[in-house]
Design a protein around this motif. Sequence first.
Motif, short mmCIF file in Angstrom:
data_model
loop_
_atom_site.label_atom_id
_atom_site.label_comp_id
_atom_site.label_asym_id
_atom_site.label_seq_id
_atom_site.Cartn_x
_atom_site.Cartn_y
_atom_site.Cartn_z
N TYR A 1 0.83 -1.20 0.00
CA TYR A 1 0.00 0.00 0.00
C TYR A 1 0.86 1.25 0.00
CZ TYR A 1 -3.89 -3.08 1.16
OH TYR A 1 -4.84 -4.07 1.13
N THR A 2 0.29 2.35 -0.45
CA THR A 2 0.99 3.63 -0.45
C THR A 2 0.99 4.21 0.96
OG1 THR A 2 -1.01 4.91 -0.90
CG2 THR A 2 0.19 4.04 -2.81
N MET A 3 1.81 5.22 1.18
CA MET A 3 1.81 5.91 2.46
C MET A 3 0.46 6.56 2.73
SD MET A 3 4.38 5.49 4.38
CE MET A 3 4.05 6.80 5.56
N GLU A 4 -0.18 7.04 1.68
CA GLU A 4 -1.51 7.62 1.83
C GLU A 4 -2.49 6.57 2.36
OE1 GLU A 4 -4.99 9.86 -0.84
OE2 GLU A 4 -3.09 9.24 -1.77
N ASP A 5 -2.41 5.36 1.83
CA ASP A 5 -3.27 4.27 2.32
C ASP A 5 -2.98 3.96 3.79
OD1 ASP A 5 -4.48 3.87 -0.19
OD2 ASP A 5 -2.89 2.50 -0.83
N TYR A 6 -1.69 3.90 4.12
CA TYR A 6 -1.27 3.61 5.49
C TYR A 6 -1.78 4.66 6.47
CZ TYR A 6 1.97 3.64 9.49
OH TYR A 6 2.51 3.69 10.75
N LEU A 7 -1.61 5.92 6.13
CA LEU A 7 -2.06 7.01 7.02
C LEU A 7 -3.58 7.00 7.15
CD1 LEU A 7 0.35 9.84 5.82
CD2 LEU A 7 0.48 8.52 7.96
N LYS A 8 -4.27 6.70 6.08
CA LYS A 8 -5.73 6.63 6.12
C LYS A 8 -6.20 5.48 7.01
CE LYS A 8 -9.71 6.21 2.98
NZ LYS A 8 -10.12 6.06 1.56
N ALA A 9 -5.44 4.40 7.02
CA ALA A 9 -5.81 3.21 7.80
C ALA A 9 -5.45 3.34 9.27
CB ALA A 9 -5.14 1.97 7.21
N THR A 10 -4.60 4.29 9.60
CA THR A 10 -4.16 4.41 10.99
C THR A 10 -4.61 5.69 11.68
OG1 THR A 10 -2.04 5.31 10.19
CG2 THR A 10 -2.13 2.94 10.68
N THR A 11 -5.11 6.65 10.89
CA THR A 11 -5.61 7.90 11.48
C THR A 11 -6.89 8.32 10.78
OG1 THR A 11 -4.30 9.24 9.94
CG2 THR A 11 -3.28 8.71 12.05
N GLY A 12 -7.69 9.11 11.43
CA GLY A 12 -8.87 9.67 10.77
C GLY A 12 -10.11 8.82 10.90
N ASP A 13 -11.11 9.14 10.10
CA ASP A 13 -12.44 8.56 10.27
C ASP A 13 -12.65 7.27 9.48
OD1 ASP A 13 -12.46 9.63 7.75
OD2 ASP A 13 -14.12 11.03 8.11
N GLU A 14 -11.60 6.73 8.85
CA GLU A 14 -11.71 5.44 8.17
C GLU A 14 -10.60 4.49 8.63
OE1 GLU A 14 -12.31 5.53 3.95
OE2 GLU A 14 -13.21 7.54 4.03
N SER A 15 -10.15 4.68 9.85
CA SER A 15 -8.98 3.97 10.34
C SER A 15 -9.35 2.78 11.22
CB SER A 15 -8.10 4.93 11.15
OG SER A 15 -8.80 5.34 12.32
N ILE A 16 -8.33 2.06 11.63
CA ILE A 16 -8.51 0.95 12.55
C ILE A 16 -9.00 1.44 13.91
CG2 ILE A 16 -6.11 0.94 13.42
CD1 ILE A 16 -6.26 -2.16 13.26
N ILE A 17 -8.65 2.68 14.26
CA ILE A 17 -9.15 3.27 15.51
C ILE A 17 -10.65 3.48 15.41
CG2 ILE A 17 -9.10 5.33 16.97
CD1 ILE A 17 -6.18 5.70 16.22
N GLU A 18 -11.09 4.02 14.29
CA GLU A 18 -12.52 4.27 14.10
C GLU A 18 -13.31 2.97 14.08
OE1 GLU A 18 -15.90 6.65 13.77
OE2 GLU A 18 -13.82 7.15 14.29
N PHE A 19 -12.77 1.94 13.42
CA PHE A 19 -13.45 0.65 13.43
C PHE A 19 -13.63 0.15 14.86
CE2 PHE A 19 -13.36 -3.92 13.88
CZ PHE A 19 -14.31 -4.36 12.97
N SER A 20 -12.57 0.21 15.63
CA SER A 20 -12.60 -0.32 16.99
C SER A 20 -13.62 0.41 17.86
CB SER A 20 -11.21 -0.23 17.62
OG SER A 20 -10.26 -0.94 16.86
#
Length: 572
Positions: free
Chosen positions: A430-449
């Motif tokens: 994945y790109t860095m953009e994908d990584y940052l999206k998956a770890t921060t913000g409203d579509e991240s693993i935090i938001e899922f949890s």
Amino acid sequence: MIKNRYVIGAITLLLAVSIAVLFIVPTFHVQQPASMAKAYKSSVFDQTKVTKVDIELSDKNLASILESPTDEEIVDADVTINGQTVSHVGFRTKGMLSLSSVAAMEDSDRYSWKIDFDYYRSEQTLDGLQKLALNNNFSDASMMREYLSYDLMEEMGVPAPSHSYMYVTINGEEQGLYLGVETLDESFLSQNFTTGDGDLYKPDGTGSDLKWISDDIADYTGLNLKTNTKSSNQSSMINMLDVINNGGKLEEVVDVDEMLRYFAANTALVNLDHYQGDKKHNYYLYEEDGLFSMLPWDYNMAFGGYGAMGGKDRPQVKDTQTKGTTEEGEAEKAQMPGGGKGGMMGMGSSSFINDSAINFSITTPVSGATLEERPLLNALLEDDENRETFNKYLKEIATGFFSEEIITEKVNEITSMITPYVEKDPTKFYTMEDYLKATTGDESIIEFSTQRAESILAQLSGELVVEAETSSDRGGGQEQGQMNPPDDSTGEAQKKGQQPPAGQGGAGPGAGGPPDMGGGMQPPSMDGGPNAQAGAAGSSYSKETLIMIGISLVLLIGAIVFAHFFKRRRSS
């Protein structure tokens, strides 16, 4: 004067002791001291840093692997971890559809790898570690699904493999950031259980749903015994299968409380590439003194990853506050790791936010099957007291590990450590953009949890009711019904043999989800190399045994010299 018969008797006795040491002592299992057994947990799996792993092998062997990666050919290699080199280890690719998918890519050789330290040299380990898996974080833009899953299991008191991040090079070329995971073998068992010498199974295939077939273990070809293969009659497994399917005292065959904690964690994680899903694999069973435990394995599709594509088997969600029922919108299209590298179409999604996964049922926590088709889980949850305990553990996860404060702290701690390595990773999917999206913000693993925690609490309180569409993993028809919150009548009706309310055996999300993409399949060849031990009771000699043999031989030689000297004195 000492008579000759006494001398001869003493020599005979010493000879008998020596023979006993040579042929009997090695058959006993000598358990490593706790300090030695646990050394690799801190030396190899240091979670405070990213560990460097350098792999060296001949160009010929590397070319052979890359030419036919799906053959999982085992070759000789040297591995250096934290500056400590282990020579002549078994090295191969690993995986299932993740392996074949990467093999189909035109521009990626980012395979998962397996290192077997004692494949060529019996009893060779790295600080007590026998085998190491290097997982490539396939289908996970956050690179955290598996790491956090094992962390949750540990927090819930479930034995889980040691794990930490590792930056890998092969022949000096950077391969990127991997997750290093301890394999479940004798080393793992010895430090997590009382004796560690029981039967370990890795189910995958006929019988892995744990449904009753017969009292002949040969009929369960998919149970795959990994230890004690030459000595166990597997009667404990047959006994357990009998009890969970045909009735009996459950507490006499399984560690009930530990399994409730395990299934609560797995349900919260929405890990459906598992016993609770249609593939009914990616788990281990371990039996010790007649009691079985279920052990976690292969969590790269946790946090809703397996069912993220949605599909026709998506549940409907009813909010009892508004009395409105809406079907979820179109599922997001699967994204290919790397933004379009070949061979990945339709096999996963980098997005964490999917309503069907977030609202996965806690009442009937299965997908692609009915609860009755997963008899171990059914036997646990049909008891009202167990169901209450299961719900208690779910609430504990929702208000603890999955709470916004705690999960944010955990993710931030990990990202601060691994982000520099993700940035320089030349092979990442994945790109860095994908990584940052998956770890921060409203579509991240935090938001899922946090959304998953809210859903769990809403389902427990009855504010949220999930209506599921049931699709059998045997290709049967669909049956739609409302999934009600757990109550006393559900378990009682099942105990009396009545049909559960419509939908109680319903499937959760992802019944038509992607095929297995885990990295768990291990061919038998890797479990025993040219000089590897066979099963738990190997025929090789430990250091302690060799020392005892040496002492016995010295005593025997001493006795012979004494007898010779004594004979000379008598003759003179």
